[in-house]
Enzyme design. Structure first.
Site, PDB file in Angstrom:
ATOM      1  N   THR A 152      10.236  28.581  77.925  1.00 34.29           N
ATOM      2  CA  THR A 152       9.659  26.541  77.502  1.00 34.29           C
ATOM      3  C   THR A 152       8.655  26.761  77.100  1.00 34.29           C
ATOM      4  OG1 THR A 152       9.299  27.175  80.069  1.00 34.29           O
ATOM      5  CG2 THR A 152      10.941  26.013  79.764  1.00 34.29           C
ATOM      6  N   HIS A 173      13.566  21.272  72.901  1.00 34.92           N
ATOM      7  CA  HIS A 173      12.057  21.188  73.538  1.00 34.92           C
ATOM      8  C   HIS A 173      11.403  20.141  74.039  1.00 34.92           C
ATOM      9  CE1 HIS A 173       7.666  22.654  71.455  1.00 34.92           C
ATOM     10  NE2 HIS A 173       7.671  21.849  72.614  1.00 34.92           N
ATOM     11  N   ILE A 174      12.041  19.941  75.456  1.00 32.72           N
ATOM     12  CA  ILE A 174      12.349  18.710  76.365  1.00 32.72           C
ATOM     13  C   ILE A 174      11.198  19.165  77.493  1.00 32.72           C
ATOM     14  CG2 ILE A 174      14.608  17.878  75.319  1.00 32.72           C
ATOM     15  CD1 ILE A 174      15.307  18.142  78.715  1.00 32.72           C
ATOM     16  N   GLY A 175      10.810  19.962  77.223  1.00 29.82           N
ATOM     17  CA  GLY A 175       9.822  20.352  78.674  1.00 29.82           C
ATOM     18  C   GLY A 175       8.891  19.600  79.050  1.00 29.82           C
ATOM     19  N   ARG A 201       6.596  28.620  73.886  1.00 25.46           N
ATOM     20  CA  ARG A 201       6.761  28.828  72.188  1.00 25.46           C
ATOM     21  C   ARG A 201       8.075  29.446  71.786  1.00 25.46           C
ATOM     22  NH1 ARG A 201       4.756  24.378  72.890  1.00 25.46           N
ATOM     23  NH2 ARG A 201       2.869  23.366  71.997  1.00 25.46           N
ATOM     24  N   ILE A 209       0.981  26.027  84.316  1.00 28.83           N
ATOM     25  CA  ILE A 209       2.197  25.866  84.696  1.00 28.83           C
ATOM     26  C   ILE A 209       3.190  27.029  84.682  1.00 28.83           C
ATOM     27  CG2 ILE A 209       4.716  25.345  82.988  1.00 28.83           C
ATOM     28  CD1 ILE A 209       3.254  23.787  80.625  1.00 28.83           C
ATOM     29  N   GLU A 217      11.486  26.282  64.825  1.00 25.64           N
ATOM     30  CA  GLU A 217      12.387  25.043  65.967  1.00 25.64           C
ATOM     31  C   GLU A 217      11.886  24.055  64.494  1.00 25.64           C
ATOM     32  OE1 GLU A 217      10.389  24.756  69.845  1.00 25.64           O
ATOM     33  OE2 GLU A 217      10.386  22.433  68.945  1.00 25.64           O
TER      34      GLU A 217
HETATM   35  C1  DGY Z   1       3.369  20.846  74.761  1.00 20.72           C
HETATM   36  O1  DGY Z   1       2.226  20.104  74.865  1.00 20.72           O
HETATM   37  O2  DGY Z   1       2.871  22.085  74.700  1.00 20.72           O
HETATM   38  C2  DGY Z   1       4.642  21.159  74.732  1.00 20.72           C
HETATM   39  O3  DGY Z   1       5.278  21.889  74.445  1.00 20.72           O
HETATM   40  C3  DGY Z   1       5.014  19.738  74.303  1.00 20.72           C
HETATM   41  O4  DGY Z   1       6.632  19.477  75.472  1.00 20.72           O
END
Ligand code: DGY
Length: 328
Positions: A239, A288-290, A241, A160, A270
């Protein structure tokens, strides 16, 4: 092992197509309530399960594992697997799989969305419009910060982080600094990215974005001393944790204008917010909409299912996390 004998317990509704695919290979028990499973429900549900398909809010610790004598595989719906006690599962011979790759673009897009949103004060500006506070255009109104040509510091240059680097560099001509254990020669070559010590990254970046897994080492990686090293005009984006960031320290730093603002998709406690965070207009907060697109959630579910099917067929799992010496 005949397929019908294996029972999969799914802790939360997931896309239908994933369940349809899985039902061809196993007995599926799915919890239909779309809310976080309680500890009691989890301990009850896991009792008969050969395979568990949990989500990132389900804490799978040694007590849960002890309540699941038949458990052989935990197919996590998520790339991050800090919700699972990997050591305990490995000791008990339980395999763990996750869902990486399929959410890379989606999560990187959201990190960039947050970066642009905080820089250009998009959420606050939207609220100004909706509440009838826009008095008409003015040269000194609603000014934010530019992004093009600025320096982006990326902490954690995995899938990512690397994708964020590409979008930022190719899309906005941003200069990329990164902090990881290993040198990423390809990214250095293709994007001119530079590996630097954390202190240097924090001092030089206009935006700092976090892309590390949550481990003991990364917990509170960004706290008061690190925030103090950032530019007063810089923004922090998370984005990854929540607990990677000491949020109380961020509240202080933003209040005292020691940093310009922050964009969070994940939270230290969270789903609860750290007191003070919601009152800061230069902080953008997302739930938490990543990975939250239709396509990606189906892809995540299908990958979790592929891991299960491979396990049932005694094949190599597409994305395995641990290697227990003895699988139950
Ligand atoms: C994950 O898969 O770890 C992500 O945080 C979900 O969005």
């Amino acid at each position: 092992m005949p397929k019908a004998q294996l029972t999969v317990f799914i802790t939360r509704p997931i896309p239908t197509e994933c369940i349809v695919a899985l039902k061809k290979y196993a007995r599926v028990i799915i919890r239909r309530t779309d809310s976080i499973i309680t500890r009691t429900e989890l301990l009850r549900g896991i009792r008969q399960a050969d395979i568990l398909l949990p989500i990132l809010t389900d804490a799978i610790d040694d007590q849960v594992l002890a309540a699941a004598p038949k458990l052989k595989l935990i197919a996590n719906f998520g790339a991050g697997y800090n919700n699972i006690d990997v050591t305990a599962a490995t000791k008990r011979g339980v395999l763990i799989s996750n869902t990486p790759d399929v959410l890379t673009d989606t999560t990187a897009e959201l990190a960039i969305t947050l970066l642009l949103a905080v820089a250009r004060r998009v959420v606050w500006a939207d609220q100004q419009m909706r509440t009838g506070r826009y008095p008409g255009w003015g040269p000194l109104q609603y000014l934010g910060h530019g992004v093009s040509g600025k320096t982006l510091g990326i902490i954690g240059l995995g899938r990512i982080g690397s994708r964020v680097a590409e979008i930022a560099h190719h899309g906005f001509g941003m200069h990329i600094l990164y902090y990881t254990k290993h040198k990423e020669r390809d990214v250095e070559k293709s994007l001119g990215a530079k590996k630097v010590p954390l202190t240097s990254l924090l001092r030089r970046s206009d935006f700092v974005t976090l892309h590390v897994p949550l481990t003991r080492e990364t917990t509170h990686l960004i706290s008061q001393p690190q925030l103090a090293q950032m530019k007063s005009t810089a923004f922090l984006i998370n984005t990854s944790r929540g607990p990677v960031v000491n949020e109380a320290a961020v509240v202080q730093a933003v209040r005292q204008q020691r940093i310009a603002g922050a964009g969070f998709d994940v939270y230290e406690h969270e789903p609860r917010l750290t007191p003070g965070l919601a009152a800061l207009p230069n902080v953008v907060l997302l739930p938490h909409i990543g990975s939250a697109t239709h396509e990606t959630r189906v892809a995540m579910g299908m990958l979790a299912v592929k891991n299960i099917i491979a396990f049932i067929k005694h094949q190599r799992l597409p994305s395995v996390v641990n290697h227990p010496a003895r699988s139950v």
